[in-house]
Design an enzyme around this catalytic site. Structure first.
Site, short mmCIF file in Angstrom:
data_model
loop_
_atom_site.label_atom_id
_atom_site.label_comp_id
_atom_site.label_asym_id
_atom_site.label_seq_id
_atom_site.Cartn_x
_atom_site.Cartn_y
_atom_site.Cartn_z
N ARG A 1 0.95 -1.23 -0.13
CA ARG A 1 -0.45 0.09 -0.16
C ARG A 1 0.58 1.29 -0.16
O ARG A 1 0.59 2.34 -0.72
CB ARG A 1 -0.91 0.02 1.35
CG ARG A 1 -1.62 -1.29 1.60
CD ARG A 1 -3.01 -0.86 0.92
NE ARG A 1 -4.21 -1.70 0.79
CZ ARG A 1 -5.14 -2.17 1.85
NH1 ARG A 1 -5.51 -1.27 2.67
NH2 ARG A 1 -6.06 -3.27 1.48
N ASP B 1 -17.02 8.68 5.61
CA ASP B 1 -16.04 7.09 5.77
C ASP B 1 -14.88 7.75 6.21
O ASP B 1 -14.85 9.81 6.10
CB ASP B 1 -15.61 7.57 4.35
CG ASP B 1 -14.99 4.99 4.37
OD1 ASP B 1 -15.17 4.77 4.45
OD2 ASP B 1 -13.55 6.48 3.94
#
Ligand SMILES: C[S@@+](CC[C@H](N)C(=O)[O-])C[C@H]1O[C@@H](n2cnc3c(N)ncnc32)[C@H](O)[C@@H]1O
Length: 273
Positions: free
Chosen positions: A41, A144
């Site tokens: 990532r 979120d």
């Protein structure tokens, strides 16, 4: 693996620092052995900043107050997997057991907490529009922690390959096919987008003024938290749930062992006392 990327493997100290960072920032507990995930990532951010190793990247996000790197790291370390009509049993019971009991003179409000890119919120929007029509006002609020994903949710544009689960009739009524540069994409109908809004919210922090909700969807996010964080989030969220309101959690999640004013009324479905 190239020599360059081998040199950049996540050292023990870098892993502990990044693990601590995402726990402090998002409540996400990576566990002992997610070095590979951290590598895949974040490696591109090392390249972007031309840093030789993950220890230096960990230092950067620890100290970074000027640039946006902390938010970028949060965006990259969160898992945003989602799709339309996911775990659709909840949508079926929403329609058959919850919507019929709603008094028509009050706005029906739903919160898709940890909404990811909005597929969950727009799936609910299709169900509400189909059921209520013009008879009852409704609105959906999505939130979120990831700013990148909230931007996508607000746009309401999705790749056409990812829509298999949308019922055919809803696809026709609520999704517009993209043309020209938007070929292969679809846009959620304007009427649904106007009643659905998204905002960045970190569930581990005190919640902003967002009002009370009839239903909260908190699905497929509790799995990333430890018991203490889970309980803190549930307590905070249900302060926004009306008495008698419904909380849905993901099918692999549980509120076991929590002393909270919720009654389990069906698997992964709770009612506020
Ligand atoms: C796997 S997705 C689930 C999306 C959707 N609810 C579903 O079930 O398909 C989990 C989402 O939780 C968000 N998330 C993780 N930690 C969070 C936090 N502390 N506050 C708010 N959202 C968070 C992630 O950014 C991600 O988009």
């Amino acid at each position: 693996m190239t020599t360059e990327s081998q040199n950049r493997k996540v050292s023990k100290s870098a892993y502990q620092a990044i693990r601590e960072f995402i726990y402090q920032e998002a409540g996400i507990d990576l566990g002992e052995n997610k070095q590979q995930l951290v590598f895949s990532r974040l490696n591109k951010r090392l390249r972007y900043h031309q840093l030789p190793d993950f220890d230096q990247y960990a230092d950067l996000i620890k100290q970074d107050t000027r640039s946006n790197e902390r938010q970028i790291a949060i965006d990259l370390l969160t898992t945003n997997e989602t799709y339309f009509f996911r775990e659709s049993g909840h949508l079926d019971t929403l329609k058959s057991n919850v919507l019929p009991k709603h008094p028509p003179n009050r706005v029906f409000r739903v919160w898709s907490a940890a909404s990811s890119s909005g597929e969950e919120a727009y799936s609910i929007a299709m169900i509400l529009d189909d059921y209520f029509g013009h008879r009852v006002k409704w609105e959906i609020f999505g939130s979120d922690i990831s700013s990148r994903i909230i931007e996508k949710a607000n746009g309401g544009i999705y790749q056409a390959q990812r829509i298999d689960a949308i019922p055919r009739d809803f696809l026709k009524r609520y999704c517009r096919k993209g043309k020209g540069e938007y070929e292969g994409f679809l846009l959620i109908d304007k009427n649904l987008r106007e009643r659905t809004s998204f905002r960045e919210i970190n569930l581990t922090r005190p919640l902003p003024e967002i009002g009370q909700f009839d239903v909260i969807f908190l699905r497929n996010v509790l799995i990333y938290f430890d018991q203490q964080t889970k309980e803190k989030i549930i307590r905070s969220l249900i302060s926004k749930l009306r008495p008698g309101g419904i909380l849905y959690i993901g099918h692999s999640e549980s509120l076991k062992g929590m002393d909270v004013p919720l009654t389990l009324i069906a698997p992964t479905t709770y009612q506020m006392q």
